[in-house]
Design a protein around this motif. Sequence first.
Motif, PDB file in Angstrom:
ATOM      1  N   UNK A 117       0.873  -1.276   0.020  1.00 37.02           N
ATOM      2  CA  UNK A 117      -0.006   0.173  -0.043  1.00 37.02           C
ATOM      3  C   UNK A 117       0.823   1.274  -0.010  1.00 37.02           C
ATOM      4  N   UNK A 118       2.032   1.229   0.845  1.00 36.17           N
ATOM      5  CA  UNK A 118       2.771   2.315   0.767  1.00 36.17           C
ATOM      6  C   UNK A 118       3.805   2.541  -0.319  1.00 36.17           C
ATOM      7  N   UNK A 119       4.144   1.314  -1.057  1.00 39.51           N
ATOM      8  CA  UNK A 119       4.729   1.569  -2.255  1.00 39.51           C
ATOM      9  C   UNK A 119       3.898   2.140  -3.340  1.00 39.51           C
ATOM     10  N   UNK A 120       2.514   1.782  -3.137  1.00 35.65           N
ATOM     11  CA  UNK A 120       1.587   2.442  -4.286  1.00 35.65           C
ATOM     12  C   UNK A 120       1.324   3.961  -3.854  1.00 35.65           C
ATOM     13  N   UNK A 121       1.271   4.474  -2.969  1.00 39.21           N
ATOM     14  CA  UNK A 121       0.552   5.508  -2.249  1.00 39.21           C
ATOM     15  C   UNK A 121       1.688   6.736  -2.019  1.00 39.21           C
ATOM     16  N   UNK A 122       2.667   5.851  -1.153  1.00 35.06           N
ATOM     17  CA  UNK A 122       3.733   6.844  -0.802  1.00 35.06           C
ATOM     18  C   UNK A 122       4.947   7.104  -1.771  1.00 35.06           C
ATOM     19  N   UNK A 150       6.682   6.257 -12.200  1.00 34.85           N
ATOM     20  CA  UNK A 150       6.088   6.563 -10.764  1.00 34.85           C
ATOM     21  C   UNK A 150       4.580   6.705 -10.933  1.00 34.85           C
ATOM     22  N   UNK A 151       4.337   7.627 -11.803  1.00 36.82           N
ATOM     23  CA  UNK A 151       2.922   8.091 -11.825  1.00 36.82           C
ATOM     24  C   UNK A 151       2.044   6.943 -12.346  1.00 36.82           C
ATOM     25  N   UNK A 152       2.368   5.768 -12.781  1.00 37.86           N
ATOM     26  CA  UNK A 152       1.651   4.696 -13.105  1.00 37.86           C
ATOM     27  C   UNK A 152       1.012   3.999 -12.009  1.00 37.86           C
ATOM     28  N   UNK A 153       1.679   4.158 -10.803  1.00 37.10           N
ATOM     29  CA  UNK A 153       1.246   3.676  -9.607  1.00 37.10           C
ATOM     30  C   UNK A 153      -0.061   4.296  -9.288  1.00 37.10           C
ATOM     31  N   UNK A 154      -0.536   5.500  -9.699  1.00 35.63           N
ATOM     32  CA  UNK A 154      -1.652   6.253  -8.991  1.00 35.63           C
ATOM     33  C   UNK A 154      -2.552   6.426 -10.242  1.00 35.63           C
ATOM     34  N   UNK A 155      -2.358   5.565 -11.401  1.00 34.83           N
ATOM     35  CA  UNK A 155      -3.241   5.546 -12.582  1.00 34.83           C
ATOM     36  C   UNK A 155      -4.355   4.947 -12.346  1.00 34.83           C
TER      37      UNK A 155
END
Length: 237
Positions: A117-122, A150-155
């Motif tokens: 979760x932190x890898x995705x959000x932080x 990096x932005x792909x994690x929040x896509x």
Amino acid sequence: MNAEIVLYDLANTKGVCFSPPVWRIRQMLNYKQIPYTTIFLEFPDIAPTLQTLGLASPESGKYTVPAIHHIPTNTYMMDSAPIAEFLESTYPSPPVPLESLLGRQIESQARDVIGPAFRTSIVPREIQVLSTRAQEYFRNTREAILGHALDDLLAGDSEERVWEEVADGMRAVDELIRSGPEGPFVLGKKPSGTDFFISGSLQSARVVDEGVFERCVAYPGFKEVYEACLPFMERRN
């Protein structure tokens, strides 16, 4: 009182500690009232600085903070685990239990659950609190590891999906935190290394993104430990 420890920390634009492993050591220093000073290092400067101090190349090949210089013995060391053991043996009062069966269970499960979760959000948001120079280093190294931007994690809805997937695990860790002796800490009335692990991770998230922090402290066990450790996080630099 003259400083006995030089703490090497991770620099950011807010000028406060935000690295989880550094917070674990900083809280020990604050709790034990060990006098120290802080040197903040930008990401690109960590390896060359620690090499200059004479620290041997770690087995992982990765130089990292926290690192400390213990001035009275002219000792340099790196990584939170050996540093914590050194501080506990050198400054045994007040004691900080570094290991317990419950603590190992909590830390292991928390890494498995909160890590993704932190890898995705932080991680993709961490770049927002770094200097321009450190941003370039951070983006290049992290994207090389990830294999994508990096932005792909929040896509799209990817972030929400990850938090939905870890919800059961978060509840399980929360129950573990509250399963020990009457708190507010994991092992009862006094803090342990596991408390500093939990609160340091949450404070790190809070510096980067308040929303991620709020997701975590919605669970009562996480919130109770965090609030109990606030006195040991008053000094943040």
